[in-house]
Design a protein around this motif. Sequence first.
Motif, mmCIF file in Angstrom:
data_model
loop_
_atom_site.group_PDB
_atom_site.id
_atom_site.type_symbol
_atom_site.label_atom_id
_atom_site.label_comp_id
_atom_site.label_asym_id
_atom_site.label_seq_id
_atom_site.Cartn_x
_atom_site.Cartn_y
_atom_site.Cartn_z
ATOM 1 N N LYS A 164 -2.588 5.787 3.667
ATOM 2 C CA LYS A 164 -3.593 5.433 2.665
ATOM 3 C C LYS A 164 -3.408 4.030 2.107
ATOM 4 O O LYS A 164 -4.363 3.434 1.600
ATOM 5 N N ASP A 165 -2.178 3.471 2.190
ATOM 6 C CA ASP A 165 -1.958 2.115 1.680
ATOM 7 C C ASP A 165 -0.677 1.554 2.285
ATOM 8 O O ASP A 165 0.423 1.872 1.839
ATOM 9 N N PHE A 166 -0.816 0.708 3.306
ATOM 10 C CA PHE A 166 0.344 0.152 3.992
ATOM 11 C C PHE A 166 1.108 -0.868 3.142
ATOM 12 O O PHE A 166 2.204 -1.274 3.497
ATOM 13 N N SER A 167 0.531 -1.306 2.041
ATOM 14 C CA SER A 167 1.179 -2.330 1.219
ATOM 15 C C SER A 167 2.155 -1.743 0.207
ATOM 16 O O SER A 167 2.871 -2.484 -0.469
ATOM 17 N N VAL A 168 2.183 -0.428 0.091
ATOM 18 C CA VAL A 168 3.015 0.225 -0.929
ATOM 19 C C VAL A 168 4.166 0.978 -0.273
ATOM 20 O O VAL A 168 3.959 1.820 0.607
ATOM 21 N N ASN A 169 5.379 0.670 -0.693
ATOM 22 C CA ASN A 169 6.547 1.394 -0.198
ATOM 23 C C ASN A 169 6.579 2.804 -0.788
ATOM 24 O O ASN A 169 6.216 3.020 -1.943
ATOM 25 N N VAL A 170 7.050 3.746 0.029
ATOM 26 C CA VAL A 170 7.190 5.130 -0.422
ATOM 27 C C VAL A 170 8.617 5.355 -0.910
ATOM 28 O O VAL A 170 9.582 5.059 -0.202
ATOM 29 N N ASP A 171 8.741 5.862 -2.133
ATOM 30 C CA ASP A 171 10.068 6.094 -2.705
ATOM 31 C C ASP A 171 10.702 7.382 -2.184
ATOM 32 O O ASP A 171 11.920 7.453 -2.002
ATOM 33 N N LYS A 172 9.901 8.414 -1.964
ATOM 34 C CA LYS A 172 10.413 9.699 -1.505
ATOM 35 C C LYS A 172 9.685 10.094 -0.219
ATOM 36 O O LYS A 172 8.743 10.900 -0.232
ATOM 37 N N PRO A 173 10.104 9.528 0.905
ATOM 38 C CA PRO A 173 9.369 9.740 2.156
ATOM 39 C C PRO A 173 9.304 11.190 2.604
ATOM 40 O O PRO A 173 8.322 11.610 3.203
ATOM 41 N N GLU A 174 10.341 11.975 2.317
ATOM 42 C CA GLU A 174 10.338 13.375 2.755
ATOM 43 C C GLU A 174 9.307 14.217 2.008
ATOM 44 O O GLU A 174 8.992 15.333 2.420
ATOM 45 N N SER A 175 8.767 13.675 0.911
ATOM 46 C CA SER A 175 7.735 14.404 0.168
ATOM 47 C C SER A 175 6.335 14.073 0.677
ATOM 48 O O SER A 175 5.343 14.562 0.132
ATOM 49 N N CYS A 176 6.248 13.243 1.716
ATOM 50 C CA CYS A 176 4.967 12.884 2.329
ATOM 51 C C CYS A 176 4.788 13.653 3.632
ATOM 52 O O CYS A 176 5.761 14.049 4.275
ATOM 53 N N ASN A 177 3.557 13.855 4.033
ATOM 54 C CA ASN A 177 3.302 14.545 5.291
ATOM 55 C C ASN A 177 3.600 13.667 6.504
ATOM 56 O O ASN A 177 4.113 14.143 7.517
ATOM 57 N N ARG A 178 3.268 12.395 6.396
ATOM 58 C CA ARG A 178 3.471 11.463 7.507
ATOM 59 C C ARG A 178 3.938 10.125 6.960
ATOM 60 O O ARG A 178 3.433 9.651 5.946
#
Length: 221
Positions: A195-209
């Motif tokens: 949904k937004d390649f410019s934003v780092n994900v802090d908790k990747p395991e809480s995302c589906n992909r």
Amino acid sequence: NRNVLDLCCGTGNLSEEFLGWNYHVTGLDLSPSMLEFAKHNNKTYIEEGSAEFIQGNIIEFSLQKQYGLVTCLFDSINHLENYEQLSGCFNSVHGVLSDNGYFVFDINTEMGLRNMWKGTHLVHRDDDTCVFTDSFFEEAVKRAYTIVYCFEKKTDEELFRGFKEVIYNTVFKVVEVAKLLDDAGFNIIRMTELKDFSVNVDKPESCNRIFFFTQKRVNKI
């Protein structure tokens, strides 16, 4: 370096996008049938000399060219069986990337596989083709499976011809993927969502992909 290597290129859809932007693309896939579609879909670019599609296994490969970008999308990485195969893939990618080249790929997380790979689904197309899928998560081996049943009506009879295909996605923990990338000689620029390649994900395991944007280190050590 405008050479792009599209791993698990499938029918060449992503390759076609890059070719439209005047990149030179090599598509690599294990399936001869997929490659036939990719060659058909990108026939003009092949004739121009800006595209080639070759059979190979992403677990271990070597090519003569050097690439500024390597991609492996549509959760293709999850189709590998274990971390050893994943490591082989990362090391092979490092070997064909030009200095400071980029490697972009995505994975389905465990949560994503539990959320998305479940239930049954039936599609009946206008050409009298029926596709039935049954998806489930196998706890013992940490894999998600989809069993695909397809029934195609014969043109000269009232009978249907059927076949079955089993597809799986292996769970790869994000922290282990990151370690293997580091061992292979990559710096992780960011981990992000579609949904937004410019934003780092802090908790990747809480995302589906998760999408990994990485860059080759000239020196692995």
